[in-house]
Design a protein around this motif. Sequence first.
Motif, PDB file in Angstrom:
ATOM      1  N   MET A 102      -9.066 -15.806 -21.107  1.00 35.28           N
ATOM      2  CA  MET A 102      -9.854 -15.085 -20.119  1.00 35.28           C
ATOM      3  C   MET A 102      -9.539 -15.619 -18.728  1.00 35.28           C
ATOM      4  SD  MET A 102     -13.823 -14.231 -20.424  1.00 35.28           S
ATOM      5  CE  MET A 102     -14.721 -13.494 -19.127  1.00 35.28           C
ATOM      6  N   ALA A 103      -9.492 -14.722 -17.747  1.00 32.32           N
ATOM      7  CA  ALA A 103      -9.142 -15.115 -16.385  1.00 32.32           C
ATOM      8  C   ALA A 103     -10.265 -15.941 -15.765  1.00 32.32           C
ATOM      9  CB  ALA A 103      -8.873 -13.885 -15.534  1.00 32.32           C
ATOM     10  N   GLU A 104      -9.877 -16.834 -14.882  1.00 28.42           N
ATOM     11  CA  GLU A 104     -10.851 -17.685 -14.218  1.00 28.42           C
ATOM     12  C   GLU A 104     -11.602 -16.879 -13.164  1.00 28.42           C
ATOM     13  OE1 GLU A 104     -10.637 -21.552 -11.390  1.00 28.42           O
ATOM     14  OE2 GLU A 104      -9.347 -21.577 -13.153  1.00 28.42           O
ATOM     15  N   TYR A 105     -12.880 -17.154 -12.987  1.00 29.90           N
ATOM     16  CA  TYR A 105     -13.712 -16.427 -12.025  1.00 29.90           C
ATOM     17  C   TYR A 105     -13.280 -16.769 -10.609  1.00 29.90           C
ATOM     18  CZ  TYR A 105     -17.750 -15.151  -9.226  1.00 29.90           C
ATOM     19  OH  TYR A 105     -18.569 -14.625  -8.267  1.00 29.90           O
ATOM     20  N   ASN A 106     -13.051 -15.740  -9.793  1.00 24.54           N
ATOM     21  CA  ASN A 106     -12.678 -15.927  -8.399  1.00 24.54           C
ATOM     22  C   ASN A 106     -13.691 -15.193  -7.532  1.00 24.54           C
ATOM     23  OD1 ASN A 106     -11.487 -16.259  -5.934  1.00 24.54           O
ATOM     24  ND2 ASN A 106      -9.581 -15.214  -6.438  1.00 24.54           N
ATOM     25  N   PRO A 107     -14.502 -15.894  -6.756  1.00 31.33           N
ATOM     26  CA  PRO A 107     -15.544 -15.225  -5.976  1.00 31.33           C
ATOM     27  C   PRO A 107     -15.008 -14.384  -4.816  1.00 31.33           C
ATOM     28  CG  PRO A 107     -15.505 -17.549  -5.468  1.00 31.33           C
ATOM     29  CD  PRO A 107     -14.531 -17.339  -6.587  1.00 31.33           C
ATOM     30  N   VAL A 108     -13.762 -14.633  -4.387  1.00 32.33           N
ATOM     31  CA  VAL A 108     -13.192 -13.891  -3.268  1.00 32.33           C
ATOM     32  C   VAL A 108     -12.273 -12.806  -3.819  1.00 32.33           C
ATOM     33  CG1 VAL A 108     -11.823 -14.062  -1.159  1.00 32.33           C
ATOM     34  CG2 VAL A 108     -13.287 -15.962  -1.846  1.00 32.33           C
ATOM     35  N   LEU A 109     -12.607 -11.549  -3.543  1.00 33.96           N
ATOM     36  CA  LEU A 109     -11.788 -10.438  -4.005  1.00 33.96           C
ATOM     37  C   LEU A 109     -10.745 -10.101  -2.956  1.00 33.96           C
ATOM     38  CD1 LEU A 109     -14.549  -8.111  -5.431  1.00 33.96           C
ATOM     39  CD2 LEU A 109     -12.983  -9.535  -6.703  1.00 33.96           C
ATOM     40  N   THR A 110      -9.508 -10.015  -3.379  1.00 33.74           N
ATOM     41  CA  THR A 110      -8.439  -9.645  -2.459  1.00 33.74           C
ATOM     42  C   THR A 110      -7.579  -8.581  -3.114  1.00 33.74           C
ATOM     43  OG1 THR A 110      -7.067 -11.427  -3.335  1.00 33.74           O
ATOM     44  CG2 THR A 110      -8.310 -11.912  -1.343  1.00 33.74           C
ATOM     45  N   ALA A 111      -6.996  -7.738  -2.279  1.00 27.54           N
ATOM     46  CA  ALA A 111      -6.106  -6.691  -2.778  1.00 27.54           C
ATOM     47  C   ALA A 111      -4.791  -7.319  -3.213  1.00 27.54           C
ATOM     48  CB  ALA A 111      -5.852  -5.662  -1.691  1.00 27.54           C
ATOM     49  N   PRO A 112      -4.141  -6.759  -4.236  1.00 24.26           N
ATOM     50  CA  PRO A 112      -2.855  -7.309  -4.663  1.00 24.26           C
ATOM     51  C   PRO A 112      -1.789  -7.128  -3.591  1.00 24.26           C
ATOM     52  CG  PRO A 112      -3.447  -5.352  -5.939  1.00 24.26           C
ATOM     53  CD  PRO A 112      -4.587  -5.665  -5.051  1.00 24.26           C
ATOM     54  N   MET A 113      -0.753  -7.928  -3.686  1.00 22.03           N
ATOM     55  CA  MET A 113       0.319  -7.911  -2.695  1.00 22.03           C
ATOM     56  C   MET A 113       0.960  -6.526  -2.637  1.00 22.03           C
ATOM     57  SD  MET A 113       1.271 -10.298  -0.777  1.00 22.03           S
ATOM     58  CE  MET A 113       2.565 -10.965   0.228  1.00 22.03           C
ATOM     59  N   GLY A 114       1.094  -5.984  -1.446  1.00 24.05           N
ATOM     60  CA  GLY A 114       1.727  -4.689  -1.270  1.00 24.05           C
ATOM     61  C   GLY A 114       0.780  -3.510  -1.377  1.00 24.05           C
ATOM     62  N   ALA A 115      -0.509  -3.757  -1.642  1.00 27.70           N
ATOM     63  CA  ALA A 115      -1.460  -2.660  -1.782  1.00 27.70           C
ATOM     64  C   ALA A 115      -1.844  -2.085  -0.427  1.00 27.70           C
ATOM     65  CB  ALA A 115      -2.704  -3.126  -2.520  1.00 27.70           C
ATOM     66  N   ASN A 116      -1.947  -2.943   0.571  1.00 29.42           N
ATOM     67  CA  ASN A 116      -2.335  -2.497   1.911  1.00 29.42           C
ATOM     68  C   ASN A 116      -1.131  -2.525   2.835  1.00 29.42           C
ATOM     69  OD1 ASN A 116      -4.991  -2.343   1.029  1.00 29.42           O
ATOM     70  ND2 ASN A 116      -5.392  -4.478   1.565  1.00 29.42           N
ATOM     71  N   LYS A 117      -0.633  -1.339   3.150  1.00 29.32           N
ATOM     72  CA  LYS A 117       0.516  -1.235   4.047  1.00 29.32           C
ATOM     73  C   LYS A 117       0.043  -0.899   5.442  1.00 29.32           C
ATOM     74  CE  LYS A 117       3.746   0.438   0.565  1.00 29.32           C
ATOM     75  NZ  LYS A 117       4.635   1.536   0.185  1.00 29.32           N
ATOM     76  N   LYS A 118       0.796  -1.339   6.448  1.00 26.00           N
ATOM     77  CA  LYS A 118       0.475  -1.002   7.824  1.00 26.00           C
ATOM     78  C   LYS A 118       0.883   0.447   8.069  1.00 26.00           C
ATOM     79  CE  LYS A 118       0.866  -5.590   9.873  1.00 26.00           C
ATOM     80  NZ  LYS A 118       1.560  -6.412  10.865  1.00 26.00           N
ATOM     81  N   PRO A 119       0.072   1.205   8.818  1.00 25.45           N
ATOM     82  CA  PRO A 119       0.437   2.602   9.074  1.00 25.45           C
ATOM     83  C   PRO A 119       1.649   2.706   9.997  1.00 25.45           C
ATOM     84  CG  PRO A 119      -1.522   1.996  10.325  1.00 25.45           C
ATOM     85  CD  PRO A 119      -1.200   0.844   9.427  1.00 25.45           C
ATOM     86  N   LYS A 120       2.393   3.825   9.860  1.00 22.47           N
ATOM     87  CA  LYS A 120       3.534   4.067  10.743  1.00 22.47           C
ATOM     88  C   LYS A 120       3.027   4.325  12.145  1.00 22.47           C
ATOM     89  CE  LYS A 120       6.710   6.200   7.463  1.00 22.47           C
ATOM     90  NZ  LYS A 120       7.434   7.432   7.127  1.00 22.47           N
ATOM     91  N   ARG A 121       3.636   3.647  13.135  1.00 18.31           N
ATOM     92  CA  ARG A 121       3.255   3.868  14.526  1.00 18.31           C
ATOM     93  C   ARG A 121       4.286   4.809  15.126  1.00 18.31           C
ATOM     94  NH1 ARG A 121       2.258  -0.880  18.003  1.00 18.31           N
ATOM     95  NH2 ARG A 121       0.881   0.587  19.056  1.00 18.31           N
ATOM     96  N   VAL A 122       3.904   6.074  15.240  1.00 14.66           N
ATOM     97  CA  VAL A 122       4.850   7.091  15.688  1.00 14.66           C
ATOM     98  C   VAL A 122       4.739   7.298  17.193  1.00 14.66           C
ATOM     99  CG1 VAL A 122       4.855   8.287  13.484  1.00 14.66           C
ATOM    100  CG2 VAL A 122       3.225   8.962  15.203  1.00 14.66           C
ATOM    101  N   GLY A 123       5.836   7.781  17.780  1.00 17.17           N
ATOM    102  CA  GLY A 123       5.855   8.077  19.209  1.00 17.17           C
ATOM    103  C   GLY A 123       5.824   6.849  20.079  1.00 17.17           C
ATOM    104  N   ARG A 124       6.465   5.740  19.644  1.00 12.43           N
ATOM    105  CA  ARG A 124       6.468   4.487  20.408  1.00 12.43           C
ATOM    106  C   ARG A 124       7.873   4.132  20.886  1.00 12.43           C
ATOM    107  NH1 ARG A 124       1.866   5.599  19.849  1.00 12.43           N
ATOM    108  NH2 ARG A 124       0.085   4.233  19.510  1.00 12.43           N
ATOM    109  N   GLY A 125       8.638   5.147  21.255  1.00  8.49           N
ATOM    110  CA  GLY A 125       9.977   4.889  21.793  1.00  8.49           C
ATOM    111  C   GLY A 125      11.061   5.158  20.778  1.00  8.49           C
ATOM    112  N   SER A 126      12.269   5.455  21.300  1.00  3.83           N
ATOM    113  CA  SER A 126      13.376   5.859  20.432  1.00  3.83           C
ATOM    114  C   SER A 126      13.888   4.717  19.559  1.00  3.83           C
ATOM    115  CB  SER A 126      14.528   6.407  21.279  1.00  3.83           C
ATOM    116  OG  SER A 126      14.968   5.406  22.191  1.00  3.83           O
ATOM    117  N   SER A 127      13.732   3.471  19.988  1.00  2.00           N
ATOM    118  CA  SER A 127      14.237   2.357  19.197  1.00  2.00           C
ATOM    119  C   SER A 127      13.379   2.093  17.960  1.00  2.00           C
ATOM    120  CB  SER A 127      14.307   1.099  20.057  1.00  2.00           C
ATOM    121  OG  SER A 127      13.006   0.761  20.498  1.00  2.00           O
TER     122      SER A 127
END
Length: 158
Positions: free
Chosen positions: A1-26
């Motif tokens: 059985m998994a050990e109890y962890n009081p702090v809940l966190t999302a798994p790696m890669g679950a939360n991606k940063k949104p694309k920032r569009v219209g911020r220059g051609s580069s």
Amino acid sequence: MAEYNPVLTAPMGANKKPKRVGRGSSSGLGTTAGKGNKGQQSRSGGKTYVGFEGGQMPLYRRIAHKGFSNYPFKKEYVCINVEILDAKFNDGDVVDQASLAAKGFISAKNPAMVKVLGNGEITKKLTVVVDKVSESAKAKIEKAGGSVKTAEKTEENK
């Protein structure tokens, strides 16, 4: 059985940063900001509704509406088994809308229609006054010495 962890966190890669569009051609998403060139979808407010067919008459408007739906008029019942009545009510009690609302089985503000089902056994003598009762539940309640009254409309009393 998994050990109890009081702090809940999302798994790696679950939360991606949104694309920032219209911020220059580069940035790779400059100039048209990923919307392509011209057209309805590139404009502000250029979103279409569900079922849009590019200007063609949508399917839901091409096909005639025919028939009747009984869905808005359907009756919904809160189902309660006799084993619950046996556990929660005392001998000689009256089981009705008010007593069921007091015990928390139905809402007191907008009481629902109640149907008693015959799952389980009943040993207490109860007076059941509800909207509907199944045949097996009625037999069990009467066998235990109780009585059943329903508000169900039969062919004779319509």
